[in-house]
Enzyme design. Sequence first.
Site, PDB file in Angstrom:
ATOM      1  N   ASP A 486       7.911  -2.907  13.362  1.00  0.00           N
ATOM      2  CA  ASP A 486       7.207  -3.441  14.695  1.00  0.00           C
ATOM      3  C   ASP A 486       6.126  -2.375  15.569  1.00  0.00           C
ATOM      4  O   ASP A 486       5.597  -2.983  16.246  1.00  0.00           O
ATOM      5  CB  ASP A 486       8.228  -3.648  15.648  1.00  0.00           C
ATOM      6  CG  ASP A 486       9.268  -4.784  15.133  1.00  0.00           C
ATOM      7  OD1 ASP A 486       8.542  -5.884  14.729  1.00  0.00           O
ATOM      8  OD2 ASP A 486      10.522  -5.073  15.677  1.00  0.00           O
TER       9      ASP A 486
HETATM   10  C1  BGC Z   1      13.876  -4.863  14.707  1.00  0.00           C
HETATM   11  C2  BGC Z   1      13.206  -5.193  13.413  1.00  0.00           C
HETATM   12  C3  BGC Z   1      12.180  -4.219  13.037  1.00  0.00           C
HETATM   13  C4  BGC Z   1      12.620  -2.830  12.855  1.00  0.00           C
HETATM   14  C5  BGC Z   1      11.562  -1.764  12.656  1.00  0.00           C
HETATM   15  C6  BGC Z   1      14.190  -3.278  14.596  1.00  0.00           C
HETATM   16  O1  BGC Z   1      14.536  -3.119  15.907  1.00  0.00           O
HETATM   17  O2  BGC Z   1      14.758  -5.377  14.787  1.00  0.00           O
HETATM   18  O3  BGC Z   1      12.710  -6.548  13.236  1.00  0.00           O
HETATM   19  O4  BGC Z   1      11.836  -4.676  11.680  1.00  0.00           O
HETATM   20  O5  BGC Z   1      13.227  -2.455  14.310  1.00  0.00           O
HETATM   21  O6  BGC Z   1      10.865  -1.837  13.588  1.00  0.00           O
END
Ligand code: BGC
Length: 821
Positions: A486
């Site tokens: 993200d």
């Molecule tokens: C989110 C995921 C994401 C991950 C890495 C998590 O907090 O729920 O969707 O892939 O972080 O960024």
Amino acid sequence: MKFGYFDDAKKEYVITSPRTPLPWINYLGSKDFFSLISNTCGGYSFYKDAKLLRLTRYRYNNVPFDSNGHYYYIKEGDTIWNPGWMPTKTELDSYECHHGMGYSTFRSSKNDLSAELTAFVPVDDSCEINKLTLTNNGSAPKTFSVFSYVEFCLWNAMDDMTNFQRNFSTGEVEVHGSAIYHKTEYRERRNHYALYAVNAPIAGFDTDRDSFLGAYGENSAPEVVVTGASKDSMASGWAPVGSHHLSVSLAPGESKTFVFVLAYIENPIDQKWVGRPEDGVINRAPAEALMARYDTTEKADAALAALKEYWDKLLSHFTISSSEEKLDRMVNVWHQYQCMVTFNMSRSASYFESGIGRGMGFRDSCQDLLGFVHLIPDRARERILDIAATQFEDGSAYHQYQPLTKKGNSDIGSGFNDDPLWLIAGAAAYIKETGDYTILDEMTPYDSDPSKATDFMEHLRRSFHYTMEHLGPHGLPLIGRADWNDCLNLNCFSTEPGESFQTFGPSEGPNAESVFIAGMFVRYGKDYAAICRHRGMDDEAAVAEKAIADMEKTVLDAGWDGEWFLRAYDHYKNKVGSKECEEGKIFIEPQGFCVMAEIGLKEGNCLKAMQSVEKYLDTKYGIVLLQPAYHRYHVELGEISSYPPGYKENAGIFCHNNPWISIAETVVGRGSRAWQVYTRTCPAYIEDISEIHRTEPYVYSQMIAGKDARNFGEAKNSWLTGTAAWTFLDVSQYILGIRPDYDGLVIDPCIPSSLDDFTARRDFRGTTYHVTVKNPNHVEKGVISMTVDGKDVDVSGISGGMIPIALADGKKDVNVEVVMG
Ligand code: BGC
């Protein structure tokens, strides 16, 4: 240092001190009604949706950390104590908290009086039961008071925390006998209320918080409890609470049990009132019926027994027995338990997720399915179709949706370009588990609009084509706002000196590309093509296979850095995750996914990439996400470099992608290394360092601080993480190697040479497989022979052995013997 121990026979973690490094919680509930409960009785309840239908109030980020819950105060003389220690924090003579499968039991004592409190949510009712047994262990009779206490939330948790000008005037309650009804907003927008009742006559009650606590009071010393007398207060506005006063006398050796019920009660809209609405007599009939179901100790015990049976049955679908006690404990109990919780919660409600921020994640929920589908396939099916119904017509997807309304969250919107491919991952896992291809025929809306529905197969086609048709300058998939990571926001860059950043529209720019999505495209594209073939869509399968082959070539040409897979190209077409970079030279995600996709397996890229992970990313507490950590903010990379080095996506040990590496290691056949990666972050294996790790030693956390962080080894964000599903997949399907496939069950272990023979029991499409794996020569991978009910099965075709469905067809049980070599 440990703060408890595993009780494997009871499937419990027993906490022996209330002073754990952080609150160690459990989840009660399996379908609609849920409670979070900590080892000091903190927590709260909600119905279906932690944001929109919250029953009891919790104050996040409070001081102390965990300071609201469903509490019982015991007052004997001047001594006031709680079975869960908080909130009075009176020193207890003994204390134990047993977190089990959907229930938590507190056993504690003070001055020869012991309390046993068991909290659980029955399988088929929307309520939490609190069964409280008090025993006089002394030699003289005892007379004392018990005060219960919950603080009601005014339903919408976000509004409850912000809209005080209204909320201080809306609270309403009723009290009838020993039942307290919280009915705020019932006269208007709601057809539901909360019930808090006990199955015994009460000496008094309170429903107004200030009356109970006293003006300027605190829940560590409520005025009513200190004085020993309830005020029979009726909340009118302000803060409604529920408190019962029980006056208890016990002869030496005597015990008494009380059953409390906290319930969500809904009436059909035309049955809200008894008589005319203007007379204001609420329909309590369903509440009374519910109370009658739990009005004796025996009935509460029967509901608890039913819950235990429910869990025993669920967990019986996959069990193992090996020479590794910790492995068995995690596989048979805790991995699967966490998979259920993440399936239910997605990323909404934990002690790190407030329940009002994130609802269900498109990507997250698809991944959660991978570890859940064998438990309750029908619910997985329903979930897949719910998720698909939020997809846009062009194949892209809302990143999140609200569980109650099941509508996409337009505040967050779309633009995470990995999302569509996760839908294929979830669908493939479901079909492999069940063989149920009829899911593909289900008419499924786009953007929750039934007038825009197609069959589910078309959703998968649009998912695949969305990626295929959004390629960048190197022919790699465009990343959009971000992919799985993200925080890697490559379409953020400054346009003016001194300005922070701007993004391209809501989603993507024309240049930034993701090697990670390319890996996903190849891995899940193969599933898409297989599903197409099964459906007779041969032309489409050929299109997909060609696109996959092209993508593999593109990754090897433009996504390989010499020793590992590149991470991405940024908006300026610069490499991300390359030896050419000053910081962030190597990332974990593309190594995991490109190797799982077997890109360059024959050419040696996969093994090389795994060796590089070991060389550059390994630490004693797990594999970090990238190295070297970013030490300054790179506007062109976005949020990732906003974190201090070693935390979260900036070189933290992101537990979620450690199992990718472990699975990838099984692809290259390195069983001992796959095992090492698995055990390094596995809760049972690191229980002894609980004072460093700090979160619960029975479940995964999202992140452990990496080696660049000051608090190296300290975990955060426990429970709601894709790590649960991925680790269960890793250990069950790749290390132990018992893997559902389209046409049968594959047995293809990749284990450390040190692991002795093991047996497994696996329910699969109506048959129970009793599997024995023998490894006489202590190899790490490879099956040389397999028998099914004594008959030889050809194992030459694939790396392990496949038991074709036809071999087991119609049989309730089959015995499988596999010899590695
Ligand atoms: C989110 C995921 C994401 C991950 C890495 C998590 O907090 O729920 O969707 O892939 O972080 O960024």
